[in-house]
Scaffold this motif. Structure first.
Motif, PDB file in Angstrom:
ATOM      1  N   ALA A 289      37.906  30.347  56.745  1.00  0.00           N
ATOM      2  CA  ALA A 289      38.625  31.575  57.061  1.00  0.00           C
ATOM      3  C   ALA A 289      37.840  32.825  56.666  1.00  0.00           C
ATOM      4  N   VAL A 290      37.136  32.770  55.536  1.00  0.00           N
ATOM      5  CA  VAL A 290      36.373  33.940  55.102  1.00  0.00           C
ATOM      6  C   VAL A 290      35.359  34.326  56.168  1.00  0.00           C
ATOM      7  N   GLY A 291      34.751  33.307  56.774  1.00  0.00           N
ATOM      8  CA  GLY A 291      33.809  33.577  57.849  1.00  0.00           C
ATOM      9  C   GLY A 291      34.451  34.410  58.949  1.00  0.00           C
ATOM     10  N   SER A 292      35.670  34.049  59.337  1.00  0.00           N
ATOM     11  CA  SER A 292      36.360  34.790  60.392  1.00  0.00           C
ATOM     12  C   SER A 292      36.689  36.216  59.966  1.00  0.00           C
TER      13      SER A 292
ATOM     14  N   PRO B 135      22.004  39.723  71.399  1.00  0.00           N
ATOM     15  CA  PRO B 135      21.485  38.374  71.120  1.00  0.00           C
ATOM     16  C   PRO B 135      21.448  38.075  69.612  1.00  0.00           C
ATOM     17  N   ASN B 136      21.122  39.102  68.821  1.00  0.00           N
ATOM     18  CA  ASN B 136      21.054  38.889  67.373  1.00  0.00           C
ATOM     19  C   ASN B 136      22.441  38.592  66.806  1.00  0.00           C
ATOM     20  N   LEU B 137      23.458  39.285  67.327  1.00  0.00           N
ATOM     21  CA  LEU B 137      24.824  39.041  66.854  1.00  0.00           C
ATOM     22  C   LEU B 137      25.281  37.634  67.214  1.00  0.00           C
TER      23      LEU B 137
ATOM     24  N   GLN C  74      26.503  32.084  65.364  1.00  0.00           N
ATOM     25  CA  GLN C  74      26.149  30.664  65.332  1.00  0.00           C
ATOM     26  C   GLN C  74      25.914  30.154  63.920  1.00  0.00           C
ATOM     27  N   ARG C  75      25.173  30.983  63.132  1.00  0.00           N
ATOM     28  CA  ARG C  75      24.865  30.527  61.768  1.00  0.00           C
ATOM     29  C   ARG C  75      26.123  30.429  60.922  1.00  0.00           C
ATOM     30  N   MET C  76      27.128  31.294  61.232  1.00  0.00           N
ATOM     31  CA  MET C  76      28.352  31.278  60.426  1.00  0.00           C
ATOM     32  C   MET C  76      29.368  30.263  60.937  1.00  0.00           C
ATOM     33  N   ASP C  77      29.072  29.691  62.093  1.00  0.00           N
ATOM     34  CA  ASP C  77      30.075  28.882  62.770  1.00  0.00           C
ATOM     35  C   ASP C  77      30.088  27.447  62.263  1.00  0.00           C
TER      36      ASP C  77
END
Lengths: 357, 357
Positions: free
Chosen positions: A243-246, A271-273, A278-281
Motif C-alpha cells: 500500500a505504501v507504494g501506491s 518513459p522514466n516514470l 515498474q520498479r515499485m510494482d
C-alpha cells in the motif's frame, strides 16, 4: 538444468481472473520456460480460454469440475471437496506427476490443501509463507512468515530461518544468506517474549548466518537476505509495503504535473516514470512461496493476471530446478550441514511425494 | 485559545543535535506560537547556543547539569539521576510550572521519566506512544502503540482506542474518529489471540466508533482515523514506513534523470520534486506522543533538528490547548461519555499534576 523438465500443476480455477488469465500466463510460461504445464480445472472453461491459441504438447488439461469458492471457509472446503482444483493439483505432486503447484486462489485453501495432501517436511513444525521484496540494493530480501502462522513459538522462527536460507542460497543465488530477526531494537534483550527467545535460538544455530535483529527500517536496506518473523507481523508488513507504494505513486502523480513546467517536464519524463512504476510494482514478483510442505507451492495474489502467473510459474520452476525441497530435507537429516558451507551436492530430490499426515 | 499561554518544558540536552538545534527550534516556537518555553539543561551550553539571538521574555532557562546519555539503560539512568534534564522537565509538569514536555532524547528514558514522575492517568493500565502518519486523503491517521508496550493485553488496546479517539477528535479535528484494529483480515475471527479478543472488546465499547479490522494495506487508506495495535507490530510498521519512503525516493532519484529528456525534465520539475519530498518527509510531523501519563509528552526523533523541534512544540501546545489530558480523564470518570458525542464541554483540565505512583 539437467534433462528433466519441471512439471508445474497450475490451479486454473483460482483467482479473480480465472481461468482466462491463468491459462494465458500458463501458455506463455510453457512457450518461454523449459517447463511442462498441467492446467487443473473445468475442461470446457479452459478449452474456451485456449480456443484462439494452438495448444502445445507440453500443456495438458487435468479435468475436474469442483473448486473452492472465495467465500468458503478454506479448511472445510478443502475437506468437503476432494476434487476441488487445488486438491487435484496437490495430488498431482503427491503422485509424482507434477513437481510444483501454482495457485492464485484462496491462499488459506492452498495452504490447507498442501498440508493435508502433501504433509509437512520432516523436522518442520509449521510451514511458512515467504515473500520476496526488492531492497535498496540489487539483492532482494526474503521475508517469512507473511501469514501462515499468526502465533509462533521460537523454534518455528528458527525453522523459517533455515528454510529461508536454503531458498535464498539456491534460488536467489546469495552465497551466504544473512539472516535477521524482525525486532524493535538491535540489542538481543529487545522485543517481545517470542523475539527474545528466538534471538537466542537463532544465535546458537550454526547452520545459518544469523547477524542479529532487523528493525522495521532495516528490512529493505539490503543488509539482510532473510528476515524471519511471526505470520501476524509479517502479513501486516507485507500488505503495508504494497500500500505504501501506491500512496507514494499517488503523491508523485498529483505533484509532478503541477504548473506549466510541471506539465512539460512530466511529458518529457514519461518513459522514466514508467520505469519507476515498474520498479515499485509488486506484480513483477509473481507470488509467495509456501515453504515446509512436501512439495513446491507458489501462492499468487488473487488479482493475478497473465504476467503474474507467468512469474509465479517461473518461481516454481526455479525452486524445482534448484532442488529446494531436497535441500531443506537434508538440513534436518544431516544436522551438521550448514546452508552456507557451499559443499552441498544434493540432487533435486524434491519430487518424491510425502505421505499425507 | 483562552487567556492562559501554554508552557512547554523542552529537554535541551536530548537528541543528536542537542542543545543547539533544540534551542533554535524552541526560539522559533516561542516567537511564532503563543507559548512560553522552559529550556531545561546545562545553562552554559544553552547560553552558548543562544548567544547570537536576543532572548525573549517567554523563554526561560531551567538549569541542571545532569542528563541521560544515549548508551545508558533508560530505567536505571532515570532512577540514578534525579536531576537529569528529562527528569527535571517532567518535574516542572508535576509541579504545575509547565503544561507539557518535549524531548528528542532517549525515548525509553522519556517514557520511564514520565511514568515515574507523572504517573499514569486513572483508568489507564499502560501508556502508549502514538504516531501521526499521512494517508491517501487529506486526513492523517493516528497509530498507537508504536513502541511503549511490546506485549499487550486486549484491554490495553481498548484503552489505546479511547485515548487515540480523544486525541484524534480534539487535536486532529476529526468529529467522529473511526477506529480500526490492526489485523491480518477483515473478519472478526481473524488474527492472533490478542487481536481476536481485542476485536470483541472494541466492538462492545460504545464510547468509540470501532469500524473493524484494519489490514496492513488499510492503514494509510484514510478509511481509519485511529489504528490500534501492540507496540511490537506498531514499532516495526512505523520504522518500516519511514524506510520505505527513502527507498521510493531513491528509486525516483535514480530513474528520473536518465537520458537527455530525463535531465531536462527533471530540471524543470525541481520545485515539484521538492514538494513531493516534503509530503513524504516524516520530519514534518514533529514527534510521537505519549498518551496515558498524567502530562502531555511529545517524544521527538533523536535526529531532530530545529524544524522538527518546532513542530513537536506545536503538537504539545495543541494537545494542551485542547485539554487532551482532561478529556481522557473524563472518559474514565464518566463512563457514559462517548468520545464521538460532541457534547463534552470540559475545560483544559490537563494541567493539574498527578501524584507519582
Amino acid at each position: 538444468m539437467g534433462s528433466t523438465r519441471a512439471r508445474i500443476a497450475v490451479d486454473a480455477m483460482g483467482g479473480d481472473f480465472a481461468p482466462v488469465e491463468i491459462v494465458l500466463g500458463s501458455l506463455r510460461a510453457q512457450a518461454e520456460l523449459d517447463a511442462d504445464i498441467l492446467l487443473v480445472g473445468k475442461p470446457d472453461q479452459i478449452q474456451e480460454a485456449l480456443k484462439h491459441h494452438s495448444v502445445p504438447p507440453g500443456l495438458e488439461i487435468v479435468p475436474t469440475e469442483d473448486m473452492v469458492e472465495m467465500h468458503e471457509e478454506p479448511l472445510t472446503a478443502i475437506r468437503r471437496k476432494p476434487n476441488a482444483s487445488i486438491n487435484v493439483a496437490m495430488d498431482l505432486v503427491r503422485q509424482g506427476r507434477a513437481d510444483a503447484v501454482v495457485s492464485a486462489g484462496h491462499s488459506g485453501a492452498a495452504m490447507a490443501a498442501a498440508l493435508l495432501r502433501l504433509g509437512r517436511l520432516p523436522g518442520i513444525d509449521r510451514p511458512a509463507i515467504g515473500a520476496v521484496l526488492p531492497t535498496m540494493t540489487a539483492k532482494p530480501v526474503l521475508i517469512l512468515d507473511v501469514g501462515a502462522n499468526v502465533d509462533c513459538r521460537p523454534k518455528f522462527l528458527e525453522q523459517f530461518a533455515v528454510m529461508g536460507s536454503v531458498y535464498s542460497k539456491y534460488v536467489l543465488g546469495i552465497p551466504e544468506p544473512k539472516v535477521g530477526l524482525l525486532n524493535i531494537g538491535e540489542e538481543s534483550s529487545k522485543g517481545n517474549d517470542l523475539a527474545v527467545r528466538a534471538h537466542q535460538m537463532l544465535q546458537e544455530n550454526s547452520r545459518i548466518a544469523f547477524i542479529g535483529n532487523a528493525e522495521g527500517r532495516d528490512v529493505l536496506s539490503g543488509d539482510f537476505d532473510v528476515v524471519v518473523c511471526d505470520g501476524f507481523v509479517g502479513n501486516v508488513l507485507l500488505k503495508f509495503a504494497e500500500a505504501v507504494g501506491s500512496v507514494m505513486l499517488q503523491i508523485v502523480r498529483e505533484e509532478l504535473p503541477q504548473g506549466l513546467n510541471g506539465k512539460l517536464g512530466t511529458a518529457m519524463l514519461k518513459p522514466n516514470l514508467r520505469r519507476i512504476k515498474q520498479r515499485m510494482d509488486h506484480a513483477e514478483h509473481g507470488g509467495a512461496l509456501l515453504l515446509g510442505v512436501a512439495g513446491i507451492c507458489i501462492i499468487s495474489h488473487g488479482s493475478s493476471q497473465a504476467p503474474s502467473i507467468f512469474n509465479a510459474i517461473r518461481m516454481a520452476k526455479e525452486a524445482v530446478d534448484h532442488g529446494v525441497l531436497g535441500r531443506i530435507r537434508a538440513q534436518y537429516e544431516s544436522p551438521e550441514l550448514a546452508v552456507a558451507d557451499g559443499q552441498s551436492s544434493l540432487s533435486r530430490g524434491g519430487e518424491q511425494p510425502e505421505s499425507v499426515e
